[in-house]
Design a protein around this motif. Sequence first.
Motif, PDB file in Angstrom:
ATOM      1  N   ALA A  24       0.937  -0.974  -0.111  1.00 28.52           N
ATOM      2  CA  ALA A  24      -0.057   0.021   0.095  1.00 28.52           C
ATOM      3  C   ALA A  24       0.765   1.220  -0.150  1.00 28.52           C
ATOM      4  O   ALA A  24       2.105   1.295   0.497  1.00 28.52           O
ATOM      5  CB  ALA A  24      -0.970  -0.072   1.140  1.00 28.52           C
ATOM      6  N   LEU A  25       0.345   2.415  -0.493  1.00 30.49           N
ATOM      7  CA  LEU A  25       0.894   3.664  -0.525  1.00 30.49           C
ATOM      8  C   LEU A  25       0.151   4.478   0.426  1.00 30.49           C
ATOM      9  O   LEU A  25      -1.145   4.612   0.156  1.00 30.49           O
ATOM     10  CB  LEU A  25       1.050   4.142  -2.171  1.00 30.49           C
ATOM     11  CG  LEU A  25       1.367   5.539  -2.121  1.00 30.49           C
ATOM     12  CD1 LEU A  25       2.931   5.768  -1.927  1.00 30.49           C
ATOM     13  CD2 LEU A  25       1.299   6.274  -3.583  1.00 30.49           C
ATOM     14  N   LEU A  26       0.893   5.092   1.274  1.00 24.81           N
ATOM     15  CA  LEU A  26      -0.092   6.027   2.346  1.00 24.81           C
ATOM     16  C   LEU A  26       0.502   7.281   2.135  1.00 24.81           C
ATOM     17  O   LEU A  26       1.564   7.662   2.162  1.00 24.81           O
ATOM     18  CB  LEU A  26       0.507   5.591   3.811  1.00 24.81           C
ATOM     19  CG  LEU A  26      -0.055   6.101   4.981  1.00 24.81           C
ATOM     20  CD1 LEU A  26      -1.474   6.100   5.197  1.00 24.81           C
ATOM     21  CD2 LEU A  26       0.640   5.714   6.321  1.00 24.81           C
ATOM     22  N   GLU A  27      -0.485   8.441   2.068  1.00 21.41           N
ATOM     23  CA  GLU A  27      -0.205   9.736   2.230  1.00 21.41           C
ATOM     24  C   GLU A  27      -0.401  10.362   3.470  1.00 21.41           C
ATOM     25  O   GLU A  27      -1.758  10.264   3.796  1.00 21.41           O
ATOM     26  CB  GLU A  27      -0.720  10.335   0.956  1.00 21.41           C
ATOM     27  CG  GLU A  27      -0.323  11.682   0.550  1.00 21.41           C
ATOM     28  CD  GLU A  27      -1.139  12.624   1.066  1.00 21.41           C
ATOM     29  OE1 GLU A  27      -0.906  13.926   1.542  1.00 21.41           O
ATOM     30  OE2 GLU A  27      -2.657  12.824   1.415  1.00 21.41           O
ATOM     31  N   SER A  28       0.300  11.069   3.996  1.00 25.07           N
ATOM     32  CA  SER A  28       0.165  11.600   5.251  1.00 25.07           C
ATOM     33  C   SER A  28       0.571  13.247   5.112  1.00 25.07           C
ATOM     34  O   SER A  28       1.847  13.460   5.295  1.00 25.07           O
ATOM     35  CB  SER A  28       0.733  10.951   6.490  1.00 25.07           C
ATOM     36  OG  SER A  28       0.757  11.874   7.851  1.00 25.07           O
ATOM     37  N   LYS A  29      -0.321  14.303   5.146  1.00 26.92           N
ATOM     38  CA  LYS A  29       0.107  15.642   5.190  1.00 26.92           C
ATOM     39  C   LYS A  29       1.205  16.013   4.036  1.00 26.92           C
ATOM     40  O   LYS A  29       1.882  16.696   4.072  1.00 26.92           O
ATOM     41  CB  LYS A  29       0.880  16.039   6.351  1.00 26.92           C
ATOM     42  CG  LYS A  29      -0.410  16.095   7.472  1.00 26.92           C
ATOM     43  CD  LYS A  29       0.039  16.844   8.782  1.00 26.92           C
ATOM     44  CE  LYS A  29       1.074  16.257   9.495  1.00 26.92           C
ATOM     45  NZ  LYS A  29       1.374  17.122  10.469  1.00 26.92           N
ATOM     46  N   GLY A  30       0.984  15.098   2.746  1.00 28.97           N
ATOM     47  CA  GLY A  30       1.767  15.558   1.653  1.00 28.97           C
ATOM     48  C   GLY A  30       3.153  14.640   1.626  1.00 28.97           C
ATOM     49  O   GLY A  30       3.718  14.656   0.672  1.00 28.97           O
ATOM     50  N   ALA A  31       3.438  13.796   2.600  1.00 27.49           N
ATOM     51  CA  ALA A  31       4.591  12.787   2.710  1.00 27.49           C
ATOM     52  C   ALA A  31       3.833  11.275   2.333  1.00 27.49           C
ATOM     53  O   ALA A  31       2.659  11.171   2.561  1.00 27.49           O
ATOM     54  CB  ALA A  31       5.170  12.753   4.009  1.00 27.49           C
ATOM     55  N   TYR A  32       4.704  10.772   1.520  1.00 25.68           N
ATOM     56  CA  TYR A  32       4.314   9.413   1.113  1.00 25.68           C
ATOM     57  C   TYR A  32       5.168   8.191   1.620  1.00 25.68           C
ATOM     58  O   TYR A  32       6.443   8.311   1.634  1.00 25.68           O
ATOM     59  CB  TYR A  32       4.302   9.206  -0.523  1.00 25.68           C
ATOM     60  CG  TYR A  32       3.585  10.183  -1.094  1.00 25.68           C
ATOM     61  CD1 TYR A  32       1.972   9.787  -1.427  1.00 25.68           C
ATOM     62  CD2 TYR A  32       3.698  11.443  -1.493  1.00 25.68           C
ATOM     63  CE1 TYR A  32       1.080  10.890  -2.085  1.00 25.68           C
ATOM     64  CE2 TYR A  32       2.922  12.314  -2.210  1.00 25.68           C
ATOM     65  CZ  TYR A  32       1.585  11.735  -2.406  1.00 25.68           C
ATOM     66  OH  TYR A  32       0.614  12.579  -3.106  1.00 25.68           O
TER      67      TYR A  32
END
Length: 245
Positions: A24-32
Motif C-alpha cells: 500500500a501507498l500511504l499519504e500523510s500531510k503530503g508525505a508518502y
Amino acid sequence: MMPFRIMMLGVGNGFSKKTYNNNALLESKGAYFLIDCGVTAWSSLADINMDFENISGIFLTHLHYDHCGGLDEAALYGAYVAGRKLKLWVPAPLKPVLWEQTLRGRLEDPAGGNTRLEHFFEIHWVKEREIFSLNGLSAYWLQTEHVPSRFSCSLVLDGRFFYSGDMVENKLLIERLIREGINVFYHDVQFKHAVVHASFKGLLSYPEAVRKQLYLMHYSELPAGWNPNDLNGMNLLRQHEWLSW
C-alpha cells in the motif's frame, strides 16, 4: 483524528500475474510512505508516475518476498543513485534476521563501504504497541498470526484504522479492536483455499456489523462469475484507487 489517504499498489499475492503484490501507498500531510515493499512495488509506483524520490519511508509487516522483495531496489537506488536513505520502520523481532538472513547476501558491498543495514536505510526498530509517527500520523504494530513460527504483524493507524500484514481470520481480535476504537479494517483474504490467510468463508462468519467494517485485499483475482452482492456487506479494495480516512 488526523486525516490520511491510502492506495493499494496491488491486491495480489506472491504468485499473482494480473495484479501486483499486496502493498500500500500511504499519504500523510503530503508525505508518502509504503506499507510493505514487495517485488512489484516499484513497478506499481511507476504506473502512477511515482518513484523513489516521492517516497519518504517504508514500514514492513513481515519478510515474505511479496512484502519485502523490493527493499533491494530501495537500498541500491538510494545508496548509488539518489544518495539518500529511506526511513525504514521494522518490528523489533525482525532485527536478528532482516540483514543477516534476508538482505546481506544481495546488498553487502565491502569495497564500497556498505556492509550494514544502516548504510542503506535510516532504520527504526519498533517494539509492539510502540507508537511512531508517519509525518504526524500515529502508528503502531500488533503481532498477528500468519505462518506458524514465522513473525508477521499488522499496523494500526491513528488509533482507528487496522491494516493486516497477512493473517488468518481472528474474530475475537477484530471484536476486541473494535471495542478499542478501531472502525476500519483492511483485511487480507483468499477466496479459494486458504491456510495462512483469512478465508472468505471464515470472514462470512463474522457478525454483520463487523463485516461492514472490512475492506478486502490480497485476493489476487476474483472468482469467475463474481457478483458484488456476494460480499455480504464487506468491501472490496481495488488496485490504484485512493481512499481517504
